[in-house]
Design a protein around this motif. Structure first.
Motif, PDB file in Angstrom:
ATOM      1  N   PHE A 105       0.786  -1.226   0.000  1.00 50.90           N
ATOM      2  CA  PHE A 105       0.000   0.000   0.000  1.00 50.90           C
ATOM      3  C   PHE A 105       0.828   1.293   0.000  1.00 50.90           C
ATOM      4  O   PHE A 105       0.615   2.165  -0.846  1.00 50.90           O
ATOM      5  CB  PHE A 105      -0.991  -0.010   1.170  1.00 50.90           C
ATOM      6  CG  PHE A 105      -2.042   1.034   1.044  1.00 50.90           C
ATOM      7  CD1 PHE A 105      -3.177   0.825   0.252  1.00 50.90           C
ATOM      8  CD2 PHE A 105      -1.903   2.267   1.677  1.00 50.90           C
ATOM      9  CE1 PHE A 105      -4.137   1.803   0.118  1.00 50.90           C
ATOM     10  CE2 PHE A 105      -2.864   3.250   1.543  1.00 50.90           C
ATOM     11  CZ  PHE A 105      -3.982   3.016   0.768  1.00 50.90           C
ATOM     12  N   PRO A 106       1.805   1.428   0.911  1.00 53.51           N
ATOM     13  CA  PRO A 106       2.570   2.688   0.934  1.00 53.51           C
ATOM     14  C   PRO A 106       3.362   2.911  -0.360  1.00 53.51           C
ATOM     15  O   PRO A 106       3.631   4.062  -0.714  1.00 53.51           O
ATOM     16  CB  PRO A 106       3.528   2.519   2.112  1.00 53.51           C
ATOM     17  CG  PRO A 106       3.085   1.324   2.856  1.00 53.51           C
ATOM     18  CD  PRO A 106       2.215   0.498   1.965  1.00 53.51           C
ATOM     19  N   LEU A 107       3.718   1.828  -1.054  1.00 51.96           N
ATOM     20  CA  LEU A 107       4.517   1.975  -2.279  1.00 51.96           C
ATOM     21  C   LEU A 107       3.644   2.394  -3.458  1.00 51.96           C
ATOM     22  O   LEU A 107       4.086   3.109  -4.354  1.00 51.96           O
ATOM     23  CB  LEU A 107       5.218   0.652  -2.617  1.00 51.96           C
ATOM     24  CG  LEU A 107       6.196   0.125  -1.572  1.00 51.96           C
ATOM     25  CD1 LEU A 107       6.815  -1.183  -2.045  1.00 51.96           C
ATOM     26  CD2 LEU A 107       7.296   1.146  -1.281  1.00 51.96           C
ATOM     27  N   GLN A 108       2.371   1.948  -3.426  1.00 49.63           N
ATOM     28  CA  GLN A 108       1.472   2.247  -4.548  1.00 49.63           C
ATOM     29  C   GLN A 108       1.113   3.728  -4.615  1.00 49.63           C
ATOM     30  O   GLN A 108       0.681   4.223  -5.651  1.00 49.63           O
ATOM     31  CB  GLN A 108       0.197   1.401  -4.437  1.00 49.63           C
ATOM     32  CG  GLN A 108       0.477  -0.048  -4.792  1.00 49.63           C
ATOM     33  CD  GLN A 108      -0.603  -1.002  -4.313  1.00 49.63           C
ATOM     34  OE1 GLN A 108      -1.315  -0.703  -3.359  1.00 49.63           O
ATOM     35  NE2 GLN A 108      -0.700  -2.150  -4.957  1.00 49.63           N
ATOM     36  N   ASN A 109       1.298   4.420  -3.484  1.00 49.64           N
ATOM     37  CA  ASN A 109       0.954   5.838  -3.452  1.00 49.64           C
ATOM     38  C   ASN A 109       2.116   6.759  -3.818  1.00 49.64           C
ATOM     39  O   ASN A 109       1.979   7.967  -3.779  1.00 49.64           O
ATOM     40  CB  ASN A 109       0.419   6.226  -2.076  1.00 49.64           C
ATOM     41  CG  ASN A 109      -0.969   5.656  -1.867  1.00 49.64           C
ATOM     42  OD1 ASN A 109      -1.726   5.499  -2.825  1.00 49.64           O
ATOM     43  ND2 ASN A 109      -1.293   5.314  -0.638  1.00 49.64           N
ATOM     44  N   GLY A 112       5.501  10.585  -9.030  1.00 49.17           N
ATOM     45  CA  GLY A 112       6.599  11.248  -9.744  1.00 49.17           C
ATOM     46  C   GLY A 112       7.837  10.389  -9.799  1.00 49.17           C
ATOM     47  O   GLY A 112       7.768   9.198 -10.138  1.00 49.17           O
ATOM     48  N   LYS A 113       8.975  10.962  -9.420  1.00 51.16           N
ATOM     49  CA  LYS A 113      10.245  10.261  -9.579  1.00 51.16           C
ATOM     50  C   LYS A 113      10.381   9.082  -8.606  1.00 51.16           C
ATOM     51  O   LYS A 113      11.223   8.213  -8.792  1.00 51.16           O
ATOM     52  CB  LYS A 113      11.420  11.235  -9.413  1.00 51.16           C
ATOM     53  CG  LYS A 113      11.560  11.828  -8.021  1.00 51.16           C
ATOM     54  CD  LYS A 113      12.827  12.665  -7.916  1.00 51.16           C
ATOM     55  CE  LYS A 113      12.985  13.406  -6.609  1.00 51.16           C
ATOM     56  NZ  LYS A 113      12.581  12.783  -5.372  1.00 51.16           N
ATOM     57  N   ASP A 114       9.553   9.076  -7.552  1.00 46.69           N
ATOM     58  CA  ASP A 114       9.624   7.986  -6.583  1.00 46.69           C
ATOM     59  C   ASP A 114       8.851   6.747  -7.035  1.00 46.69           C
ATOM     60  O   ASP A 114       8.967   5.680  -6.450  1.00 46.69           O
ATOM     61  CB  ASP A 114       9.058   8.433  -5.227  1.00 46.69           C
ATOM     62  CG  ASP A 114       9.912   9.516  -4.604  1.00 46.69           C
ATOM     63  OD1 ASP A 114      11.123   9.527  -4.885  1.00 46.69           O
ATOM     64  OD2 ASP A 114       9.369  10.350  -3.855  1.00 46.69           O
ATOM     65  N   LYS A 115       8.020   6.907  -8.060  1.00 44.27           N
ATOM     66  CA  LYS A 115       7.164   5.816  -8.531  1.00 44.27           C
ATOM     67  C   LYS A 115       7.988   4.571  -8.875  1.00 44.27           C
ATOM     68  O   LYS A 115       9.058   4.667  -9.471  1.00 44.27           O
ATOM     69  CB  LYS A 115       6.394   6.293  -9.773  1.00 44.27           C
ATOM     70  CG  LYS A 115       5.061   5.648  -9.951  1.00 44.27           C
ATOM     71  CD  LYS A 115       4.255   6.444 -10.999  1.00 44.27           C
ATOM     72  CE  LYS A 115       3.212   5.593 -11.664  1.00 44.27           C
ATOM     73  NZ  LYS A 115       2.297   4.916 -10.773  1.00 44.27           N
ATOM     74  N   LEU A 116       7.467   3.396  -8.468  1.00 44.61           N
ATOM     75  CA  LEU A 116       8.210   2.152  -8.679  1.00 44.61           C
ATOM     76  C   LEU A 116       7.479   1.251  -9.666  1.00 44.61           C
ATOM     77  O   LEU A 116       6.254   1.316  -9.790  1.00 44.61           O
ATOM     78  CB  LEU A 116       8.353   1.400  -7.351  1.00 44.61           C
ATOM     79  CG  LEU A 116       9.088   2.104  -6.213  1.00 44.61           C
ATOM     80  CD1 LEU A 116       8.959   1.299  -4.939  1.00 44.61           C
ATOM     81  CD2 LEU A 116      10.553   2.303  -6.559  1.00 44.61           C
ATOM     82  N   SER A 117       8.241   0.386 -10.343  1.00 45.57           N
ATOM     83  CA  SER A 117       7.623  -0.606 -11.221  1.00 45.57           C
ATOM     84  C   SER A 117       6.960  -1.678 -10.357  1.00 45.57           C
ATOM     85  O   SER A 117       7.282  -1.841  -9.177  1.00 45.57           O
ATOM     86  CB  SER A 117       8.685  -1.253 -12.112  1.00 45.57           C
ATOM     87  OG  SER A 117       9.508  -2.090 -11.319  1.00 45.57           O
ATOM     88  N   LYS A 118       6.040  -2.420 -10.947  1.00 42.60           N
ATOM     89  CA  LYS A 118       5.324  -3.469 -10.234  1.00 42.60           C
ATOM     90  C   LYS A 118       6.301  -4.510  -9.678  1.00 42.60           C
ATOM     91  O   LYS A 118       6.182  -4.954  -8.532  1.00 42.60           O
ATOM     92  CB  LYS A 118       4.337  -4.144 -11.185  1.00 42.60           C
ATOM     93  CG  LYS A 118       3.085  -4.573 -10.464  1.00 42.60           C
ATOM     94  CD  LYS A 118       1.984  -4.941 -11.415  1.00 42.60           C
ATOM     95  CE  LYS A 118       0.779  -5.299 -10.565  1.00 42.60           C
ATOM     96  NZ  LYS A 118      -0.373  -5.648 -11.339  1.00 42.60           N
ATOM     97  N   GLU A 119       7.291  -4.872 -10.493  1.00 45.20           N
ATOM     98  CA  GLU A 119       8.277  -5.883 -10.077  1.00 45.20           C
ATOM     99  C   GLU A 119       9.054  -5.385  -8.869  1.00 45.20           C
ATOM    100  O   GLU A 119       9.260  -6.108  -7.903  1.00 45.20           O
ATOM    101  CB  GLU A 119       9.282  -6.197 -11.213  1.00 45.20           C
ATOM    102  CG  GLU A 119       8.725  -6.910 -12.431  1.00 45.20           C
ATOM    103  CD  GLU A 119       7.889  -5.988 -13.311  1.00 45.20           C
ATOM    104  OE1 GLU A 119       8.327  -4.835 -13.537  1.00 45.20           O
ATOM    105  OE2 GLU A 119       6.792  -6.396 -13.747  1.00 45.20           O
ATOM    106  N   MET A 121       8.147  -3.111  -6.696  1.00 44.12           N
ATOM    107  CA  MET A 121       7.278  -3.061  -5.510  1.00 44.12           C
ATOM    108  C   MET A 121       7.163  -4.443  -4.874  1.00 44.12           C
ATOM    109  O   MET A 121       7.302  -4.599  -3.673  1.00 44.12           O
ATOM    110  CB  MET A 121       5.880  -2.558  -5.901  1.00 44.12           C
ATOM    111  CG  MET A 121       5.829  -1.067  -6.129  1.00 44.12           C
ATOM    112  SD  MET A 121       4.143  -0.450  -6.094  1.00 44.12           S
ATOM    113  CE  MET A 121       3.653  -0.600  -7.772  1.00 44.12           C
ATOM    114  N   ASN A 122       6.926  -5.446  -5.713  1.00 39.41           N
ATOM    115  CA  ASN A 122       6.795  -6.805  -5.200  1.00 39.41           C
ATOM    116  C   ASN A 122       8.093  -7.311  -4.568  1.00 39.41           C
ATOM    117  O   ASN A 122       8.080  -8.004  -3.559  1.00 39.41           O
ATOM    118  CB  ASN A 122       6.337  -7.756  -6.303  1.00 39.41           C
ATOM    119  CG  ASN A 122       4.812  -7.799  -6.378  1.00 39.41           C
ATOM    120  OD1 ASN A 122       4.146  -7.958  -5.357  1.00 39.41           O
ATOM    121  ND2 ASN A 122       4.278  -7.625  -7.565  1.00 39.41           N
TER     122      ASN A 122
END
Ligand SMILES: Nc1ncnc2c1ncn2[C@@H]1O[C@H](COP(=O)(O)OP(=O)(O)OP(=O)(O)O)[C@@H](O)[C@H]1O
Ligand SMILES: [Mg+2]
Length: 369
Positions: A105-109, A112-119, A121-122
């Motif tokens: 949850f905290p990663l999905q929010n 911008g530049k902090d956004k992570l790929s699905k892989e 995040m997992n």
């Protein structure tokens, strides 16, 4: 991350309309939390622990003072920009999400530049889950887990953003005794492994003593003492701290200093110097008592002897005691065998005896004569 609090103060308007004075929840805190350590905020309910934590994470705005992370003044920084992970007093998982969903949850929010790929995040979620040992629970819902497992999910959720600072507000309060012990060892292990600067809030002195590199003891919004657990236990700065640490608690007597003797009732218990004649409180730790039927200067009326395996608890009374009884803990082989007169006589280990001013309740240093 080193954290510095400088004159940190929080006042709340009083809810009682008849009282116009503010509630001072945190009164002028100045201290430093060293990088990579686990520090406990310890004190009774209402002393300002959660308020302090909430100001450090940015949920609560200080009335006065500053907060620094390293060299940076973060006092006015919003919580999401502080790099802190927080586990709340009620650890509040999202019930409709799986464990993985909660941790992600905290990663999905992130934007911008902090956004992570699905892989990515997992991968991070798996790493956090591994750290708290819940890898095999990732597809469960919170309702399908024990309290201890849920607690660990909350910790994983706080860890997943790789915070510079981890804040834990009574994270063990909902667990049974055995799980508490297990989880607190777990927290200690994780903290040592990750070396994240961690602040751990508790009102349980035993928990704080066992888990912390350093403790901050507070009462009614006022800082009492900071130091290593053993140092504070051995050298409490005042009567409150002496009474708050230790189980069974320290025995407190009405006493006085008289011609170089520390006296309780009519018993001259220690020959001391450096203190003029005065009334004092005398605090004696349970482990200070040494049964000494011939020469023991403290004479108590024996009530009962409770064998507790490794140790024996000797319960007695004394005219000078505050409270109901004197509790001494002695090794089991040292049997308190009274002379059949219903009395038990003790010598005392001087390092375990403290005296306190009757007004300020500050500790008064003394030396043995
Ligand atoms: N929003 C608020 N408005 C008014 N007073 C508040 C508010 N929040 C906290 N207080 C008061 O501030 C003091 C400190 O509260 P805080 O929640 O920090 O205590 P605590 O040490 O965390 O206690 P506990 O161990 O019970 O969680 C208390 O007297 C409390 O009643
Ligand atoms: Mg609290």
């Amino acid at each position: 991350m080193r954290i510095v609090l400088e004159h940190l103060t929080k006042k709340f308007p009083n809810r009682d309309k008849k009282i116009h004075e503010d509630v001072v929840a945190v009164d002028d805190f100045t201290f430093e939390i060293p990088d990579g350590k686990l520090v406990s905020l310890l004190g009774p309910s209402g002393c300002g622990k959660s308020t302090t934590l909430n100001m450090i994470c940015g949920l609560e705005k200080p009335t006065g003072g500053k907060i620094y992370f390293g060299e940076d003044d973060v006092t006015d920084l919003p919580p999401e920009n502080r790099g802190v992970g927080m586990v709340f007093q009620s650890y509040a998982l999202y019930p409709h999400l799986t464990v993985r969903g909660n941790i992600l949850f905290p990663l999905q929010n992130l934007k911008g530049k902090d956004k992570l790929s699905k892989e990515e995040m997992n991968r991070r979620a798996d790493e956090a889950a591994k750290l708290v040992q819940i890898t095999e629970l990732m597809d469960r819902k919170p309702s399908e887990m024990s309290g201890g497992q849920q607690q660990r999910v909350a910790i994983a959720r706080a860890l997943v953003r790789m915070p510079k600072v981890l804040l834990l507000d009574e994270p063990l309060s909902n667990l049974d005794a055995r799980l508490r012990l297990q989880t607190r060892e777990e927290i200690r292990r994780i903290q040592k492994e990750t070396k994240i600067t961690t602040i751990f809030v508790t009102h349980d002195q035993e928990e704080a003593m066992s888990i912390s590199d350093m403790m901050v003891v507070m009462q009614a919004g006022v800082l009492q003492q900071i130091g290593k657990p053993q140092e504070i236990y051995d050298d409490p700065c005042n009567l409150f701290v002496a009474k708050f640490l230790g189980t069974p608690p320290i025995n407190v007597f009405e006493g006085r200093v008289e011609n170089g003797w520390l006296v309780i009732g009519s018993d001259r218990i220690l020959h001391i110097r450096g203190v003029e004649d005065r009334e004092v409180y005398v605090g004696i730790r349970p482990e200070a008592f040494v049964p000494d039927e011939e020469h023991g200067p403290l004479v108590c009326d024996l009530k009962s002897v409770e064998v507790m395996g490794r140790d024996t608890s000797v319960v007695s009374t004394h005219a000078g005691i505050q409270g109901l009884c004197v509790r001494a803990i002695i090794p089991s082989d040292a049997i308190a065998d009274p002379n059949g007169d219903g009395k038990v006589r003790f010598s005392l280990k001087p390092k375990k005896v403290h005296i306190f001013d009757k007004e300020s309740e500050a500790r008064i240093p003394f030396e043995l004569a």
